[in-house]
Write a protein that holds these residues in place. Structure first.
Motif, PDB file in Angstrom:
ATOM      1  N   THR A   7       1.696 -21.753 -29.170  1.00 32.85           N
ATOM      2  CA  THR A   7       2.650 -21.028 -28.462  1.00 32.85           C
ATOM      3  C   THR A   7       3.588 -21.739 -27.584  1.00 32.85           C
ATOM      4  OG1 THR A   7       1.151 -19.124 -28.725  1.00 32.85           O
ATOM      5  CG2 THR A   7       2.737 -18.972 -27.082  1.00 32.85           C
ATOM      6  N   CYS A   8       3.028 -22.623 -26.787  1.00 35.07           N
ATOM      7  CA  CYS A   8       3.621 -23.465 -25.702  1.00 35.07           C
ATOM      8  C   CYS A   8       4.841 -24.277 -26.216  1.00 35.07           C
ATOM      9  CB  CYS A   8       2.855 -24.357 -24.977  1.00 35.07           C
ATOM     10  SG  CYS A   8       1.269 -23.754 -24.243  1.00 35.07           S
ATOM     11  N   LEU A  11       7.736 -21.721 -27.161  1.00 42.19           N
ATOM     12  CA  LEU A  11       8.507 -21.515 -25.833  1.00 42.19           C
ATOM     13  C   LEU A  11       9.283 -22.501 -25.534  1.00 42.19           C
ATOM     14  CD1 LEU A  11       5.393 -20.061 -23.638  1.00 42.19           C
ATOM     15  CD2 LEU A  11       7.548 -18.720 -24.722  1.00 42.19           C
ATOM     16  N   THR A  50       5.613 -28.079 -20.853  1.00 38.88           N
ATOM     17  CA  THR A  50       4.895 -27.601 -22.235  1.00 38.88           C
ATOM     18  C   THR A  50       3.828 -28.492 -22.343  1.00 38.88           C
ATOM     19  OG1 THR A  50       7.161 -27.542 -23.054  1.00 38.88           O
ATOM     20  CG2 THR A  50       5.364 -28.201 -24.779  1.00 38.88           C
TER      21      THR A  50
END
Length: 93
Positions: A7-8, A11, A50
């Motif tokens: 998910t990071c 993003l 991140t």
């Protein structure tokens, strides 16, 4: 959990459009299976927010209690925009 860490990366892609590379995470599994600390030991993404996001998500996980007490583990993931992640592995102690 790969999805939690990925998910990071997703993003980062949403913000910068294109990023890829290997991230090596190092972390301590405590006697109760919780994560004591986690950090990005090496990253080709070159994006501190991140890398911290990945470490923070790893700190939320719980593992099986390691035999013989706390253990240090490493987890490497190769990220590419078309497949997230493409590979990962874990090494112990």
């Amino acid at each position: 959990d790969k999805a939690l860490i990925s998910t990071c990366y997703r993003l980062l892609l949403a913000q910068k459009g294109r990023a890829q590379g290997r991230v090596d995470l190092s972390f301590q599994i405590l006697a109760d299976g919780s994560v004591g600390w986690a950090l990005a030991k090496y990253s080709e993404l070159a994006d501190a927010p991140t890398e911290e996001c990945m470490a923070a998500r790893l700190r939320r996980l719980t593992f099986a209690a390691p035999e013989g007490g706390p253990a240090i583990a490493e987890y490497s993931i190769q990220f590419k925009p078309d497949r997230t992640p493409v590979r990962g592995h874990r090494e112990g102690r």
